[in-house]
Design a protein around this motif. Structure first.
Motif, PDB file in Angstrom:
ATOM      1  N   ASP A   1       0.817  -1.208   0.000  1.00  0.00           N
ATOM      2  CA  ASP A   1       0.000   0.000   0.000  1.00  0.00           C
ATOM      3  C   ASP A   1       0.853   1.261   0.000  1.00  0.00           C
ATOM      4  O   ASP A   1       0.486   2.275  -0.600  1.00  0.00           O
ATOM      5  CB  ASP A   1      -0.928   0.003   1.219  1.00  0.00           C
ATOM      6  CG  ASP A   1      -2.002  -1.068   1.132  1.00  0.00           C
ATOM      7  OD1 ASP A   1      -2.265  -1.557   0.013  1.00  0.00           O
ATOM      8  OD2 ASP A   1      -2.575  -1.424   2.185  1.00  0.00           O
ATOM      9  N   ALA A   2       2.013   1.205   0.652  1.00  0.00           N
ATOM     10  CA  ALA A   2       2.863   2.389   0.770  1.00  0.00           C
ATOM     11  C   ALA A   2       3.837   2.565  -0.387  1.00  0.00           C
ATOM     12  O   ALA A   2       4.480   3.614  -0.501  1.00  0.00           O
ATOM     13  CB  ALA A   2       3.638   2.340   2.082  1.00  0.00           C
ATOM     14  N   GLY A   3       3.958   1.545  -1.232  1.00  0.00           N
ATOM     15  CA  GLY A   3       4.898   1.659  -2.342  1.00  0.00           C
ATOM     16  C   GLY A   3       5.410   0.302  -2.786  1.00  0.00           C
ATOM     17  O   GLY A   3       4.807  -0.733  -2.485  1.00  0.00           O
ATOM     18  N   ALA A   4       6.537   0.313  -3.482  1.00  0.00           N
ATOM     19  CA  ALA A   4       7.111  -0.904  -4.036  1.00  0.00           C
ATOM     20  C   ALA A   4       8.324  -1.347  -3.225  1.00  0.00           C
ATOM     21  O   ALA A   4       9.115  -0.528  -2.762  1.00  0.00           O
ATOM     22  CB  ALA A   4       7.521  -0.673  -5.489  1.00  0.00           C
ATOM     23  N   ILE A   5       8.460  -2.656  -3.086  1.00  0.00           N
ATOM     24  CA  ILE A   5       9.621  -3.249  -2.431  1.00  0.00           C
ATOM     25  C   ILE A   5      10.439  -3.942  -3.513  1.00  0.00           C
ATOM     26  O   ILE A   5      10.032  -4.988  -4.042  1.00  0.00           O
ATOM     27  CB  ILE A   5       9.206  -4.258  -1.352  1.00  0.00           C
ATOM     28  CG1 ILE A   5       8.296  -3.592  -0.311  1.00  0.00           C
ATOM     29  CG2 ILE A   5      10.434  -4.878  -0.684  1.00  0.00           C
ATOM     30  CD1 ILE A   5       7.636  -4.582   0.648  1.00  0.00           C
ATOM     31  N   ALA A   6      11.549  -3.369  -3.900  1.00  0.00           N
ATOM     32  CA  ALA A   6      12.391  -3.940  -4.952  1.00  0.00           C
ATOM     33  C   ALA A   6      13.073  -5.196  -4.427  1.00  0.00           C
ATOM     34  O   ALA A   6      13.734  -5.181  -3.378  1.00  0.00           O
ATOM     35  CB  ALA A   6      13.425  -2.926  -5.409  1.00  0.00           C
ATOM     36  N   LEU A   7      12.931  -6.297  -5.160  1.00  0.00           N
ATOM     37  CA  LEU A   7      13.544  -7.568  -4.775  1.00  0.00           C
ATOM     38  C   LEU A   7      14.549  -8.067  -5.807  1.00  0.00           C
ATOM     39  O   LEU A   7      15.390  -8.911  -5.482  1.00  0.00           O
ATOM     40  CB  LEU A   7      12.456  -8.623  -4.551  1.00  0.00           C
ATOM     41  CG  LEU A   7      11.483  -8.337  -3.409  1.00  0.00           C
ATOM     42  CD1 LEU A   7      10.354  -9.351  -3.412  1.00  0.00           C
ATOM     43  CD2 LEU A   7      12.194  -8.335  -2.065  1.00  0.00           C
ATOM     44  N   SER A   8      14.471  -7.565  -7.025  1.00  0.00           N
ATOM     45  CA  SER A   8      15.355  -8.063  -8.082  1.00  0.00           C
ATOM     46  C   SER A   8      16.842  -7.927  -7.750  1.00  0.00           C
ATOM     47  O   SER A   8      17.628  -8.815  -8.151  1.00  0.00           O
ATOM     48  CB  SER A   8      15.036  -7.383  -9.414  1.00  0.00           C
ATOM     49  OG  SER A   8      14.873  -5.992  -9.275  1.00  0.00           O
ATOM     50  N   PRO A   9      17.305  -6.872  -7.055  1.00  0.00           N
ATOM     51  CA  PRO A   9      18.739  -6.811  -6.748  1.00  0.00           C
ATOM     52  C   PRO A   9      19.237  -7.985  -5.905  1.00  0.00           C
ATOM     53  O   PRO A   9      20.432  -8.316  -5.949  1.00  0.00           O
ATOM     54  CB  PRO A   9      18.878  -5.484  -5.988  1.00  0.00           C
ATOM     55  CG  PRO A   9      17.749  -4.648  -6.485  1.00  0.00           C
ATOM     56  CD  PRO A   9      16.626  -5.619  -6.652  1.00  0.00           C
ATOM     57  N   GLU A  10      18.333  -8.628  -5.150  1.00  0.00           N
ATOM     58  CA  GLU A  10      18.728  -9.746  -4.297  1.00  0.00           C
ATOM     59  C   GLU A  10      18.722 -11.086  -5.025  1.00  0.00           C
ATOM     60  O   GLU A  10      19.191 -12.085  -4.468  1.00  0.00           O
ATOM     61  CB  GLU A  10      17.811  -9.821  -3.088  1.00  0.00           C
ATOM     62  CG  GLU A  10      17.884  -8.590  -2.196  1.00  0.00           C
ATOM     63  CD  GLU A  10      17.057  -8.764  -0.941  1.00  0.00           C
ATOM     64  OE1 GLU A  10      16.813  -9.917  -0.529  1.00  0.00           O
ATOM     65  OE2 GLU A  10      16.635  -7.738  -0.379  1.00  0.00           O
ATOM     66  N   PHE A  11      18.172 -11.105  -6.247  1.00  0.00           N
ATOM     67  CA  PHE A  11      18.057 -12.367  -6.974  1.00  0.00           C
ATOM     68  C   PHE A  11      18.633 -12.221  -8.386  1.00  0.00           C
ATOM     69  O   PHE A  11      17.905 -12.318  -9.387  1.00  0.00           O
ATOM     70  CB  PHE A  11      16.591 -12.814  -7.038  1.00  0.00           C
ATOM     71  CG  PHE A  11      15.992 -13.117  -5.690  1.00  0.00           C
ATOM     72  CD1 PHE A  11      16.128 -14.371  -5.120  1.00  0.00           C
ATOM     73  CD2 PHE A  11      15.310 -12.129  -4.992  1.00  0.00           C
ATOM     74  CE1 PHE A  11      15.584 -14.649  -3.870  1.00  0.00           C
ATOM     75  CE2 PHE A  11      14.761 -12.395  -3.740  1.00  0.00           C
ATOM     76  CZ  PHE A  11      14.904 -13.655  -3.179  1.00  0.00           C
ATOM     77  N   PRO A  12      19.935 -11.976  -8.499  1.00  0.00           N
ATOM     78  CA  PRO A  12      20.536 -11.784  -9.821  1.00  0.00           C
ATOM     79  C   PRO A  12      20.420 -13.015 -10.713  1.00  0.00           C
ATOM     80  O   PRO A  12      20.517 -12.895 -11.935  1.00  0.00           O
ATOM     81  CB  PRO A  12      21.999 -11.458  -9.500  1.00  0.00           C
ATOM     82  CG  PRO A  12      22.227 -12.030  -8.133  1.00  0.00           C
ATOM     83  CD  PRO A  12      20.928 -11.877  -7.411  1.00  0.00           C
TER      84      PRO A  12
END
Length: 285
Positions: free
Chosen positions: A19-30
């Motif tokens: 609800d508050a925005g996006a949580i970027a996860l791609s940097p943790e899963f190259p």
């Protein structure tokens, strides 16, 4: 969980939309460059776990949605898949024994909250609100009984159409369905975990707040299980493939006079349990 592909500044990410925005996860899963590789490796649950307790990395104002699965091998669309939609053709024919299908190319779609592009060659840009499924487990000659086990996630589609160009030829609609950025997919993927997410879901389309399309998936002429079985008979489905499952009656071309989209219009496609896919309209620059 809602999984999306988005850009922030000049960089593209995938992650979870809160609800508050996006949580970027791609940097943790190259090892998984895009959500397509996540799906291929059955990684949505892993992403969901990684997002637990995390703060947002981007506000919603900072992100621009892309289509959730970049560069799918196939996007296959099902046409004329609701009873009233079949009756719109006024050709006196009952529902056909087999479904109508056509391909769409990736660049014909844009992401949520972005404009659909009306080309200078035609003013007849039309909307078609639909539910789309994303294949998670590939296969050939998939049975209807097993079909749901091959779905990774569901999303929404505005299968925008240049209406006069679908009538340029006798047997196909491809050229009216593939104008750059004429349609949209998104805003995110919702993991598919239970038949109730697809068996009897309300799908609606509003244009500038006016309800134009309203039906339920339980009324489909060709249910989604059958779509997967039929399509996989002639082509191998692979993870990341998208099937756009059919639109209800009420597209702009069916009004008298027609109600085609014009710059400034706002189109909202909503699916129960999925969300709202919202787009505007602009003329091609």
């Amino acid at each position: 969980m809602r999984f999306a592909t988005y850009t922030a500044a000049t960089e593209t990410f995938y992650g979870v939309i809160a609800d508050a925005g996006a949580i970027a996860l791609s940097p943790e899963f190259p090892e998984w460059p895009t959500l397509r590789e996540v799906i291929e490796n059955k990684g949505l649950h892993t992403l969901a776990q990684a997002a637990q307790g995390r703060d947002v990395t981007h506000t919603l104002e900072q992100i621009t949605y892309q289509i959730p699965v970049p560069r799918p091998e196939k996007i296959i669309c099902v046409g004329v898949n609701f009873p009233n939609r079949n009756e719109e053709y006024k050709d006196g024919q009952d529902a056909p024994p087999n479904m109508s299908l056509f391909p769409r190319f990736t660049r014909s779609f844009t992401g949520a909250d972005r404009p659909l592009i009306r080309p200078p060659e035609s003013p007849q840009l039309d909307y078609e609100g639909e539910i789309a499924i994303v294949i998670g487990k590939g296969g050939r000659r998939i049975t209807e009984a097993d079909a749901y086990n091959h779905i990774a996630a569901i999303t929404l589609c505005n299968e925008g159409t240049i209406r006069d160009w679908v009538r340029h030829a006798k047997f196909n609609v491809t050229q009216g369905k593939n104008w750059d950025s004429s349609g949209a997919i998104g805003p995110w993927l919702v993991p598919f975990t239970a038949p109730a997410q697809l068996d009897d879901v309300r799908i609606t389309t509003k244009v500038n707040g006016e309800l134009r399309q309203d039906d339920r998936t339980s009324r489909m002429l060709f249910p989604i299980r059958r779509q997967i079985a039929y399509i996989s008979t002639f082509t191998t489905l692979v993870p990341g493939d998208i099937i756009v499952t059919g639109t209800p009656t009420g597209a702009g071309a069916r009004f008298d006079p027609p109600k085609f989209l014009k710059p400034g219009d706002v189109i909202e496609v909503e699916g129960e349990g999925i969300g709202i896919l919202r787009n505007t309209v602009e003329d091609e620059a």
